[in-house]
Enzyme design. Structure first.
Site, mmCIF file in Angstrom:
data_model
loop_
_atom_site.group_PDB
_atom_site.id
_atom_site.type_symbol
_atom_site.label_atom_id
_atom_site.label_comp_id
_atom_site.label_asym_id
_atom_site.label_seq_id
_atom_site.Cartn_x
_atom_site.Cartn_y
_atom_site.Cartn_z
ATOM 1 N N THR A 204 1.055 -1.085 0.217
ATOM 2 C CA THR A 204 0.110 0.006 0.095
ATOM 3 C C THR A 204 0.942 1.268 -0.003
ATOM 4 O OG1 THR A 204 -1.870 -1.153 1.246
ATOM 5 C CG2 THR A 204 -1.515 1.377 1.460
ATOM 6 N N ARG A 232 -15.212 -6.169 0.294
ATOM 7 C CA ARG A 232 -14.286 -5.581 1.443
ATOM 8 C C ARG A 232 -13.811 -4.472 1.487
ATOM 9 N NH1 ARG A 232 -8.829 -4.215 2.922
ATOM 10 N NH2 ARG A 232 -8.510 -4.646 4.923
ATOM 11 N N VAL A 233 -13.741 -3.494 2.097
ATOM 12 C CA VAL A 233 -13.025 -2.184 2.145
ATOM 13 C C VAL A 233 -12.364 -2.161 3.283
ATOM 14 C CG1 VAL A 233 -13.182 0.457 1.960
ATOM 15 C CG2 VAL A 233 -14.965 -1.101 0.821
ATOM 16 N N GLY A 234 -10.983 -1.646 3.069
ATOM 17 C CA GLY A 234 -9.997 -1.517 4.169
ATOM 18 C C GLY A 234 -9.973 -0.056 4.901
ATOM 19 N N ASP A 235 -9.114 0.358 5.665
ATOM 20 C CA ASP A 235 -8.682 1.446 6.350
ATOM 21 C C ASP A 235 -8.566 2.615 5.166
ATOM 22 O OD1 ASP A 235 -6.368 0.065 6.111
ATOM 23 O OD2 ASP A 235 -5.529 1.475 7.228
ATOM 24 N N THR A 255 -0.555 1.978 6.874
ATOM 25 C CA THR A 255 -0.635 0.855 6.095
ATOM 26 C C THR A 255 -0.464 -0.557 7.002
ATOM 27 O OG1 THR A 255 0.661 -0.615 4.408
ATOM 28 C CG2 THR A 255 1.784 0.989 5.854
ATOM 29 N N THR A 257 -2.998 -4.266 8.359
ATOM 30 C CA THR A 257 -4.613 -4.907 8.234
ATOM 31 C C THR A 257 -5.342 -4.002 8.732
ATOM 32 O OG1 THR A 257 -2.890 -6.901 8.795
ATOM 33 C CG2 THR A 257 -5.461 -7.007 8.918
ATOM 34 N N GLY A 258 -6.219 -3.719 7.742
ATOM 35 C CA GLY A 258 -6.855 -2.423 7.768
ATOM 36 C C GLY A 258 -8.008 -2.720 8.756
HETATM 37 N N1 ASP Z 1 -4.257 -1.121 4.915
HETATM 38 C C1 ASP Z 1 -4.680 -1.811 3.652
HETATM 39 C C2 ASP Z 1 -5.965 -2.459 3.667
HETATM 40 O O1 ASP Z 1 -6.249 -2.940 4.772
HETATM 41 C C3 ASP Z 1 -3.547 -3.082 3.241
HETATM 42 C C4 ASP Z 1 -2.220 -2.548 3.401
HETATM 43 O O2 ASP Z 1 -1.881 -1.482 3.822
HETATM 44 O O3 ASP Z 1 -1.475 -3.633 3.341
HETATM 45 O O4 ASP Z 1 -6.565 -2.472 2.762
#
Ligand code: ASP
Length: 340
Positions: A204, A232-235, A255, A257-258
């Protein structure tokens, strides 16, 4: 007249600064060959110099953030734009956000598949729509309306990300999607012989910048997490979770695990520590990453910048691709946790 606009109209003697990340995760020297290591460093260097050049010419922090992120989106090494990871359905579903610390204006997109540079689309949402976050087909429709460059979804395809998806789906016993239309034919030789192994799930990208007017901005762009499902949508595109900027405190891009970053509203939490508790920037990022995120067993990191020129990064993984540069300062590019 608001405080924010007074700040914009009276340029200070502030020196510019910029910080980038290219993702955090299990990134070890032992599994990284020299050539790949050098490619990541060169890519981060190219992106930070492009953003710095904007700032050095008196450009805005928003322009610098967008410029650097576009370069990283176009670079297949990173999990954003071209080179993004695949969702379980075999698509590259891209998320991005940008925020202007001077005005608190923000724009974001989730699950887009056809806009070449999602960060540009996030900025268009901010500047050309009354909304903050657009998703899926509506975001694609807006992208065309806003006149942004459209590409076939296969533009984002890279063999190593595809192979990485197949490996994960096989291991998890999940259905294997068909190879995307328009993708190049499968390679004759095993992928490991084509490209060196690496922690390819990560990458990311994000940028935070401070311009000579004293305004800060933040942006983040990603393909999300590999084999994600169900829209799925992350952070990253969620304002306050993976991206936030306010001239009252700081600008942050995250960056990792969102899901953990969403639960902790990491970016805004860091800004709140700076704004309401008066913490120094490095103390604030360390507090949230090494205490709050760690307590939830979340993994990842952040970069941050403050209007007075403080720059910081913090991560609890073995590596985070990162770079920083300030006016009159020396460029720093680093990958592993044992680097400064
Ligand atoms: N934060 C991102 C998400 O969860 C992934 C990442 O930063 O590697 O979508």
């Amino acid at each position: 007249m608001t405080g924010a606009s007074v700040q914009q109209e009276q340029p200070s003697a502030q020196k510019w600064a910029i910080v980038l990340h290219g993702g955090a995760g299990i990134i070890n020297r032992s599994t990284m060959d020299r050539k790949t290591d050098a490619e990541y460093r060169a890519s981060l260097g190219e992106a930070i110099h492009a953003g710095a050049a904007v700032l050095d010419c008196g450009g805005s922090s928003l322009d610098a953030v967008e410029t650097s992120i576009r370069i990283l989106e176009d670079n297949p090494l990173f999990n954003a734009g071209r080179g993004a990871v695949f969702a379980a359905n075999g698509r590259n579903e891209l998320d991005a956000a940008i925020m202007d610390g001077a005005t608190l204006h923000a724009g974001a997109v989730a699950e887009v598949t056809r806009t070449r540079n999602p960060i540009g689309l996030a900025r268009a949402v901010m500047e050309k729509s009354p909304h903050v976050l657009l998703s899926g087909s509506g975001a694609e429709e807006f992208s065309i309306y806003a006149g942004l460059e459209q590409v076939a979804p296969s533009f984002f395809f890279t063999e190593r990300r595809w192979q990485s998806l197949l490996k994960q789906l096989q291991e998890e016993g999940m259905p294997i999607p068909s190879r995307p239309a328009g993708a190049p034919p499968p390679p004759a030789m095993p992928i490991a012989e084509i490209e060196p192994p690496d922690a390819h799930k990560f990458g990311t990208v994000g940028a935070v910048a401070l311009d000579r007017r004293g305004n800060i901005a933040a942006g983040t762009s990603t393909g999300g997490t590999q084999a994600k499902r169900w829209g799925r949508v992350g952070d990253s595109p969620l304002i306050g979770a993976g991206t936030y900027a306010s001239n009252q405190s700081c600008a942050v891009s995250a960056t990792g695990t969102g899901e953990y970053f969403i639960r902790l509203t990491v970016a805004r939490a860091i800004c709140a520590l700076v704004q309401y508790k008066g913490l120094k920037l490095q103390a604030a990022v360390d507090e949230v990453i090494h205490k709050e995120l760690a307590a939830l067993h979340g993994d990842g990191g952040v970069i941050a910048i403050a209007p007075d020129g403080q720059m910081a990064w913090s991560f609890n993984t073995s590596g985070m691709y990162r770079a920083k540069l300030a006016e009159d300062g020396k460029r720093e590019v680093a990958i592993y946790s044992d680097e400064p």
